[in-house]
Design a protein around this motif. Structure first.
Motif, PDB file in Angstrom:
ATOM      1  N   ARG A 127       0.693  -1.434  -0.075  1.00 41.44           N
ATOM      2  CA  ARG A 127       0.032  -0.045   0.124  1.00 41.44           C
ATOM      3  C   ARG A 127       0.794   1.175  -0.028  1.00 41.44           C
ATOM      4  O   ARG A 127       0.685   2.078  -0.837  1.00 41.44           O
ATOM      5  CB  ARG A 127      -0.988   0.034   1.251  1.00 41.44           C
ATOM      6  CG  ARG A 127      -1.723   1.237   1.263  1.00 41.44           C
ATOM      7  CD  ARG A 127      -2.470   1.400   2.972  1.00 41.44           C
ATOM      8  NE  ARG A 127      -1.224   1.518   3.703  1.00 41.44           N
ATOM      9  CZ  ARG A 127      -1.063   1.281   5.002  1.00 41.44           C
ATOM     10  NH1 ARG A 127      -2.329   0.558   5.591  1.00 41.44           N
ATOM     11  NH2 ARG A 127      -0.291   1.544   5.688  1.00 41.44           N
ATOM     12  N   GLU A 128       1.780   1.593   0.781  1.00 33.62           N
ATOM     13  CA  GLU A 128       2.618   2.544   1.127  1.00 33.62           C
ATOM     14  C   GLU A 128       3.612   2.769  -0.371  1.00 33.62           C
ATOM     15  O   GLU A 128       3.739   3.811  -0.482  1.00 33.62           O
ATOM     16  CB  GLU A 128       3.527   2.268   2.241  1.00 33.62           C
ATOM     17  CG  GLU A 128       2.751   2.538   3.466  1.00 33.62           C
ATOM     18  CD  GLU A 128       2.038   3.918   3.513  1.00 33.62           C
ATOM     19  OE1 GLU A 128       2.514   5.006   3.152  1.00 33.62           O
ATOM     20  OE2 GLU A 128       0.724   3.783   3.942  1.00 33.62           O
ATOM     21  N   ILE A 131       1.435   4.228  -3.000  1.00 34.75           N
ATOM     22  CA  ILE A 131       1.177   5.543  -2.576  1.00 34.75           C
ATOM     23  C   ILE A 131       2.316   6.464  -2.951  1.00 34.75           C
ATOM     24  O   ILE A 131       2.077   7.570  -3.536  1.00 34.75           O
ATOM     25  CB  ILE A 131       0.742   5.828  -1.142  1.00 34.75           C
ATOM     26  CG1 ILE A 131      -0.482   5.197  -0.771  1.00 34.75           C
ATOM     27  CG2 ILE A 131       0.561   7.339  -0.737  1.00 34.75           C
ATOM     28  CD1 ILE A 131      -1.092   5.041   0.727  1.00 34.75           C
ATOM     29  N   LEU A 155      -6.426   2.876  -1.038  1.00 37.76           N
ATOM     30  CA  LEU A 155      -7.545   3.788  -0.842  1.00 37.76           C
ATOM     31  C   LEU A 155      -7.478   3.842   0.761  1.00 37.76           C
ATOM     32  O   LEU A 155      -7.853   2.853   1.571  1.00 37.76           O
ATOM     33  CB  LEU A 155      -8.650   2.781  -1.292  1.00 37.76           C
ATOM     34  CG  LEU A 155     -10.368   3.662  -0.705  1.00 37.76           C
ATOM     35  CD1 LEU A 155     -10.272   5.017  -1.463  1.00 37.76           C
ATOM     36  CD2 LEU A 155     -11.523   2.902  -1.005  1.00 37.76           C
ATOM     37  N   ASP A 156      -7.060   5.070   1.062  1.00 37.34           N
ATOM     38  CA  ASP A 156      -6.883   5.301   2.394  1.00 37.34           C
ATOM     39  C   ASP A 156      -6.014   4.320   3.032  1.00 37.34           C
ATOM     40  O   ASP A 156      -4.824   4.199   2.537  1.00 37.34           O
ATOM     41  CB  ASP A 156      -8.151   5.391   3.208  1.00 37.34           C
ATOM     42  CG  ASP A 156      -9.108   6.441   2.861  1.00 37.34           C
ATOM     43  OD1 ASP A 156      -8.726   7.412   2.308  1.00 37.34           O
ATOM     44  OD2 ASP A 156     -10.247   6.556   3.178  1.00 37.34           O
ATOM     45  N   ASP A 157      -6.155   3.534   4.183  1.00 38.27           N
ATOM     46  CA  ASP A 157      -5.449   2.555   4.634  1.00 38.27           C
ATOM     47  C   ASP A 157      -5.636   1.116   4.076  1.00 38.27           C
ATOM     48  O   ASP A 157      -4.683   0.223   4.805  1.00 38.27           O
ATOM     49  CB  ASP A 157      -5.750   2.347   6.227  1.00 38.27           C
ATOM     50  CG  ASP A 157      -5.371   3.795   6.900  1.00 38.27           C
ATOM     51  OD1 ASP A 157      -4.481   4.414   6.792  1.00 38.27           O
ATOM     52  OD2 ASP A 157      -6.485   4.153   8.044  1.00 38.27           O
TER      53      ASP A 157
END
Length: 302
Positions: A127-128, A131, A155-157
């Motif tokens: 995820r990170e 991003i 998507l957000d966290d």
């Protein structure tokens, strides 16, 4: 957490992320069932030969693909099964691209991805990384024997998987045949300023609670009112096999009547006949107690 509809793993390079797929959408709308207005019995569907109009048995139906107009190639169930992709329970990432490179018309259905089997840290790592790189992952996945092109994005966290339409399924804008009246429209500064002012006046924040299907709301309000007024029909739903057998008996009785040519019943038969026919069972109640509010037929997709 909502029930997972698929469990597997995200795989890219040597990274392996156990995940569970959860639907991010719910199919809504009013579910209208077919009923026989004379008896309030459920009405089903039949397999009909479109040329003869005759009902067919399932065993007599084969699957064909139209090769030319009016000409079909028939495929067996074994041949169709052999063409299905092998399910590896893996979301196979094969590339990373900028999200704005994916055309809007290619986007299909979103799903939430939840970490599974102690995969939280590597889940957060992907995820990170997405991003920070401002990329989304292109992948292939097999769901229910069908292979899909997909994008994994943050998507957000969380991480989400969005099913994408294959490029061959998407038409080009050229099908609109937009002329110069659109492409090279001459717009004055005054017109553009007024349009911009109107957009500014109507601008606001995204408020999902304010956006409802008014047709569904009106239909369900009407259903609730009629239910409270006792206007409810009793619909018997039995075993489809029992219904088929009953239909066969009725059809056979009709055939026997036709075979007899409508001859009058014999005296013995008349003597055995009941003195009075039983009153037909009422289907609707006139003064039923107040019913509970009708619930929507469409459930949240699991």
């Amino acid at each position: 957490m909502a029930r997972a509809i698929w469990k597997g793993a995200i795989s890219f390079g040597l990274v392996h992320i156990p995940v569970a797929l959860v639907s991010a959408t719910a199919s809504k709308g009013v579910d209208f069932d077919w009923l026989d207005k004379r008896s309030m019995d459920p009405v089903g569907y039949k397999r009909i030969n479109k040329v003869t109009g005759e009902e067919m048995d399932k065993e007599d139906i084969v699957k064909g693909v139209q090769y030319e107009k009016g000409r079909y190639v028939v495929l067996s169930e074994e041949e169709i099964r052999s063409a299905h992709p092998v399910s590896t329970q893996t979301i196979e990432i094969f590339s990373f691209v900028a999200s704005d490179q994916i055309p809007l018309q290619n986007i299909d259905t979103p799903y939430f991805l939840a970490p599974d089997k102690r995969g939280e840290k590597v889940y957060a790592l992907l995820r990170e990384t997405l991003i920070r790189s401002q990329k989304v992952a292109l992948a292939q996945v097999v769901l229910h024997t069908r292979q899909y092109l997909a994008a994994v994005m943050p998507l957000d966290d969380a991480l989400v998987l969005v099913k994408l339409r294959w490029p061959a399924e998407v038409r080009e804008l050229a099908v609109l045949e937009l002329g110069d009246a659109v492409k090279k429209a001459e717009l004055s500064k005054r017109e553009l300023d007024m349009a911009q002012r109107l957009v500014d006046d109507m601008s606001g924040d995204w408020q999902p609670a304010d956006y409802v299907d008014q047709f569904e709301e009106k239909i369900m309000a009407l259903v609730d009112k009629k239910a409270r007024d006792g206007k409810i029909e009793d619909v018997e739903t039995g075993d489809p096999e029992d219904a088929r057998q009953t239909a066969d008996v009725i059809d056979l009785t009709e055939l026997l009547k036709r075979s007899l040519g409508g001859k009058p019943a014999t005296k013995a038969a008349k003597d055995k006949a009941p003195a009075k026919a039983a009153a037909p069972r009422k289907r609707a109640t006139k003064a039923a107690p107040a019913a509970k509010p009708a619930t929507r037929r469409a459930k949240k997709a699991s």
